[in-house]
Design a protein around this motif. Structure first.
Motif, PDB file in Angstrom:
ATOM      1  N   UNK A  15      -8.860  -9.652 -18.772  1.00  0.00           N
ATOM      2  CA  UNK A  15      -8.423 -10.286 -20.139  1.00  0.00           C
ATOM      3  C   UNK A  15      -7.041 -10.928 -20.117  1.00  0.00           C
ATOM      4  N   UNK A  16      -6.021 -10.184 -19.642  1.00  0.00           N
ATOM      5  CA  UNK A  16      -4.713 -10.591 -19.710  1.00  0.00           C
ATOM      6  C   UNK A  16      -4.631 -12.003 -18.863  1.00  0.00           C
ATOM      7  N   UNK A  17      -5.315 -12.163 -17.685  1.00  0.00           N
ATOM      8  CA  UNK A  17      -5.238 -13.327 -17.027  1.00  0.00           C
ATOM      9  C   UNK A  17      -6.141 -14.253 -17.792  1.00  0.00           C
ATOM     10  N   UNK A  18      -7.133 -14.302 -18.257  1.00  0.00           N
ATOM     11  CA  UNK A  18      -7.618 -15.441 -19.277  1.00  0.00           C
ATOM     12  C   UNK A  18      -6.698 -15.739 -20.416  1.00  0.00           C
ATOM     13  N   UNK A  19      -5.997 -14.799 -20.807  1.00  0.00           N
ATOM     14  CA  UNK A  19      -4.797 -15.003 -22.092  1.00  0.00           C
ATOM     15  C   UNK A  19      -4.086 -15.898 -21.425  1.00  0.00           C
ATOM     16  N   UNK A  22      -4.888 -19.273 -20.756  1.00  0.00           N
ATOM     17  CA  UNK A  22      -4.974 -20.468 -22.156  1.00  0.00           C
ATOM     18  C   UNK A  22      -3.582 -20.568 -22.393  1.00  0.00           C
ATOM     19  N   UNK A  23      -2.617 -19.680 -22.576  1.00  0.00           N
ATOM     20  CA  UNK A  23      -1.237 -19.956 -22.974  1.00  0.00           C
ATOM     21  C   UNK A  23      -0.645 -21.047 -22.006  1.00  0.00           C
ATOM     22  N   UNK A  24      -1.204 -20.982 -20.839  1.00  0.00           N
ATOM     23  CA  UNK A  24      -0.490 -22.169 -19.994  1.00  0.00           C
ATOM     24  C   UNK A  24      -1.067 -23.388 -20.182  1.00  0.00           C
ATOM     25  N   UNK A  25      -2.344 -23.496 -20.698  1.00  0.00           N
ATOM     26  CA  UNK A  25      -3.067 -24.854 -21.044  1.00  0.00           C
ATOM     27  C   UNK A  25      -2.384 -25.371 -22.393  1.00  0.00           C
ATOM     28  N   UNK A  26      -2.043 -24.484 -23.331  1.00  0.00           N
ATOM     29  CA  UNK A  26      -1.497 -24.934 -24.688  1.00  0.00           C
ATOM     30  C   UNK A  26      -0.266 -25.106 -24.398  1.00  0.00           C
ATOM     31  N   UNK A  27       0.689 -24.612 -23.520  1.00  0.00           N
ATOM     32  CA  UNK A  27       1.710 -25.033 -23.367  1.00  0.00           C
ATOM     33  C   UNK A  27       1.753 -26.498 -22.828  1.00  0.00           C
ATOM     34  N   UNK A  28       1.125 -26.883 -22.073  1.00  0.00           N
ATOM     35  CA  UNK A  28       1.065 -28.213 -21.452  1.00  0.00           C
ATOM     36  C   UNK A  28       0.622 -29.187 -22.694  1.00  0.00           C
ATOM     37  N   UNK A  31       3.702 -28.027 -25.750  1.00  0.00           N
ATOM     38  CA  UNK A  31       5.180 -27.735 -25.147  1.00  0.00           C
ATOM     39  C   UNK A  31       5.679 -26.419 -25.854  1.00  0.00           C
ATOM     40  N   UNK A  32       4.960 -25.798 -26.423  1.00  0.00           N
ATOM     41  CA  UNK A  32       5.176 -24.508 -27.171  1.00  0.00           C
ATOM     42  C   UNK A  32       4.446 -23.183 -26.511  1.00  0.00           C
ATOM     43  N   UNK A  33       4.983 -21.962 -26.643  1.00  0.00           N
ATOM     44  CA  UNK A  33       4.383 -20.967 -26.188  1.00  0.00           C
ATOM     45  C   UNK A  33       4.381 -19.781 -27.293  1.00  0.00           C
ATOM     46  N   UNK A  34       3.295 -18.882 -27.654  1.00  0.00           N
ATOM     47  CA  UNK A  34       3.272 -18.178 -28.346  1.00  0.00           C
ATOM     48  C   UNK A  34       4.467 -17.186 -28.386  1.00  0.00           C
ATOM     49  N   UNK A  56       6.718  -6.308 -21.872  1.00  0.00           N
ATOM     50  CA  UNK A  56       6.514  -6.775 -20.247  1.00  0.00           C
ATOM     51  C   UNK A  56       5.198  -7.558 -20.176  1.00  0.00           C
ATOM     52  N   UNK A  57       3.942  -7.033 -20.833  1.00  0.00           N
ATOM     53  CA  UNK A  57       3.068  -7.673 -20.671  1.00  0.00           C
ATOM     54  C   UNK A  57       3.050  -8.943 -21.426  1.00  0.00           C
ATOM     55  N   UNK A  58       3.776  -9.136 -22.497  1.00  0.00           N
ATOM     56  CA  UNK A  58       3.950 -10.408 -23.270  1.00  0.00           C
ATOM     57  C   UNK A  58       4.381 -11.506 -22.196  1.00  0.00           C
ATOM     58  N   UNK A  59       5.510 -10.981 -21.803  1.00  0.00           N
ATOM     59  CA  UNK A  59       6.379 -12.067 -20.827  1.00  0.00           C
ATOM     60  C   UNK A  59       5.285 -12.367 -19.393  1.00  0.00           C
ATOM     61  N   UNK A  60       4.522 -11.307 -19.064  1.00  0.00           N
ATOM     62  CA  UNK A  60       3.615 -11.507 -18.087  1.00  0.00           C
ATOM     63  C   UNK A  60       2.513 -12.606 -18.507  1.00  0.00           C
ATOM     64  N   UNK A  61       2.376 -12.722 -19.698  1.00  0.00           N
ATOM     65  CA  UNK A  61       1.087 -13.763 -20.090  1.00  0.00           C
ATOM     66  C   UNK A  61       1.773 -15.024 -20.479  1.00  0.00           C
ATOM     67  N   UNK A  62       2.903 -15.217 -20.130  1.00  0.00           N
ATOM     68  CA  UNK A  62       3.905 -16.337 -20.363  1.00  0.00           C
ATOM     69  C   UNK A  62       4.005 -16.588 -21.916  1.00  0.00           C
ATOM     70  N   UNK A  63       4.137 -15.605 -22.738  1.00  0.00           N
ATOM     71  CA  UNK A  63       4.486 -15.867 -24.247  1.00  0.00           C
ATOM     72  C   UNK A  63       6.128 -15.328 -24.208  1.00  0.00           C
TER      73      UNK A  63
END
Ligand code: NAD
Length: 287
Positions: A15-19, A22-28, A31-34, A56-63
Motif C-alpha cells: 500500500x505504501x508503494x502504491x501511495x 501516486x505521489x511521484x505522478x502527482x509531483x510530475x 510540481x507539488x508534494x503532499x 520516516x514513513x512520510x518521507x519514504x512515500x515522497x511526501x
C-alpha cells in the motif's frame, strides 16, 4: 483447522508503494508534494516512537514531513493557535495531533480546531458524521486498515456477514462498525457492559477486537471459520522481558479461525499506511 495468518506488514508495504507511486505522478503533474504535519505535545515515550515512525514513513512515500514538538506545559490556546497556523499553510495537506494530550488540554477542542479537509486522522465530527451518513470522508486509519485486510481476505464481498466489533471507541470501534455496515454486514457492537459476550462473539463471521485487554478472546468464543482481526496492542511483562500481545489468544484461536491477524505484524503496520493514504487523498482534494 489452522488459520491463514494475515500478513499486515506485507500488505501495508504494498500500500505504501502504491501511495509513493501516486505521489511521484502527482509531483510530475503539479510540481507539488503532499505535506503531513505531526504535532507532539510533551514527552510520552510511546508517542515519540509513533511520531518518529510516521515521519520516516512520510518521507519514504515522497511526501514532506513537518514535525512540531511542543513542551508538556503548552496551553490549549497555544496548541490551537499552532493548529490554526497549519490550517492556513498551503504546503500542509494533513494535520495530525498525536494523542493522548496532557490532561490540561481538551482533545475534543483540539480535534475540532483541525480543518476537516486536513483531518487525516478522521476524528473531526465532520468526518465522523460523513462516515455515519455514507458520504466520502477521511476515515480513521486503524479501522480503514482493518477493512482493507478484511476485503482482501474475503475476496472483496462482506455482504450479509455477521460482524461483531468488540470495543466502542471513537477511533476504532465505532468507525469500524460504520465501515462494516456500509459493506452490508450485520453489525453488533459489544463493549465492557455487554452481557454474555462469549455467546455473542460466537455468532461472528467477522470479529474485530479493539478492547485493549490481553488475550481476552479465547478459542471457545470463536465460531469455526471466522475471520479474526486483532487491533489490540498490549504490553505484557514477564520477569525481565516484555512482549506485545493482542486482544485475542492468538495460538488457540488460530486453531479454529479461517484467517487471523498476528500482533505485532497485523493491523499495526496498516495504520501508518492508511495515514499516508489519507494524506494523499487530502492533497488530491486540494488540487
Ligand atoms: P479504548 O480504551 O478507547 O476503548 C476500549 C473499548 O473496549 C471500550 O469501548 C470498552 O467498552 C471496551 N472494553 C473494555 N474492556 C472490555 C471487556 N472486558 N469486554 C468487552 N469490551 C471491553 O481503546 P481503543 O483506543 O479503541 O484501542 C483498543 C485497543 O486497540 C488498544 O489495545 C490499543 O492499543 C489498540 N490500538 C491499536 C492500533 C493499531 O494501530 N494497531 C490503533 C489504535 C488502538
Amino acid at each position: 483447522m489452522s488459520a491463514h495468518i494475515i500478513d499486515g506488514k506485507a500488505f501495508a508495504a504494498k500500500l505504501r508503494e502504491q501511495v509513493a507511486a501516486e505521489v511521484d505522478l502527482l509531483k510530475e503533474e503539479t510540481g507539488r508534494v503532499p505535506g503531513l504535519a505531526v504535532v507532539l505535545v510533551g514527552e510520552d515515550p510511546a508517542s515519540q516512537v509513533y511520531v518518529r515512525n510516521k515521519g520516516k514513513a512520510t518521507v519514504e512515500a515522497g511526501m514532506e514531513s513537518l514535525e512540531f514538538r511542543l513542551p508538556a506545559e503548552t496551553s490549549e490556546t497555544e496548541l490551537i493557535a499552532k493548529v490554526e497556523e497549519l490550517n492556513n499553510d498551503q504546503n500542509v495537506h494533513g494535520i495530525l495531533v498525536q494523542l493522548p494530550l496532557p490532561k490540561h488540554i481538551s482533545e475534543e477542542a483540539v480535534i475540532a480546531a483541525i480543518h476537516p479537509d486536513k483531518d487525516v486522522d478522521g476524528f473531526h465530527v465532520m468526518n465522523s458524521g460523513k462516515l455515519m451518513t455514507g458520504q466520502a470522508s477521511l476515515v480513521p486509519c486503524t479501522p480503514q486498515g482493518c477493512l482493507l485486510l478484511l476485503k482482501d481476505v474475503l475476496g472483496g464481498d462482506l455482504s450479509g456477514k455477521h460482524a461483531v466489533v468488540l470495543g466502542r471507541s471513537n477511533i476504532v470501534g465505532k468507525p469500524m462498525a460504520m465501515l462494516l455496515l456500509a459493506e452490508h454486514c450485520t453489525v453488533t457492537i459489544a463493549h465492557s457492559r455487554t452481557r454474555d459476550i462469549a455467546a455473542l462473539v460466537r455468532q461472528a463471521d467477522i470479529l474485530v477486537a479493539a478492547v485493549g485487554r490481553s488475550e481476552l478472546v479465547k478459542q471457545s468464543w470463536v465460531k469455526p471459520g471466522a475471520v479474526v482481526i486483532d487491533v489490540g496492542i498490549n504490553r505484557v511483562v514477564e520477569g525481565e522481558k516484555a512482549r506485545l500481545v493482542g486482544d485475542v489468544a492468538f495460538e488457540e484461536v488460530a486453531q479454529v479461525a479461517s484467517a487471523i491477524t498476528p500482533v505485532p505484524g497485523g493491523v499495526g503496520p496498516m495504520t501508518i499506511a492508511c495515514l499516508l493514504r489519507n494524506t494523499l487523498t487530502a492533497f488530491r482534494a486540494s488540487l
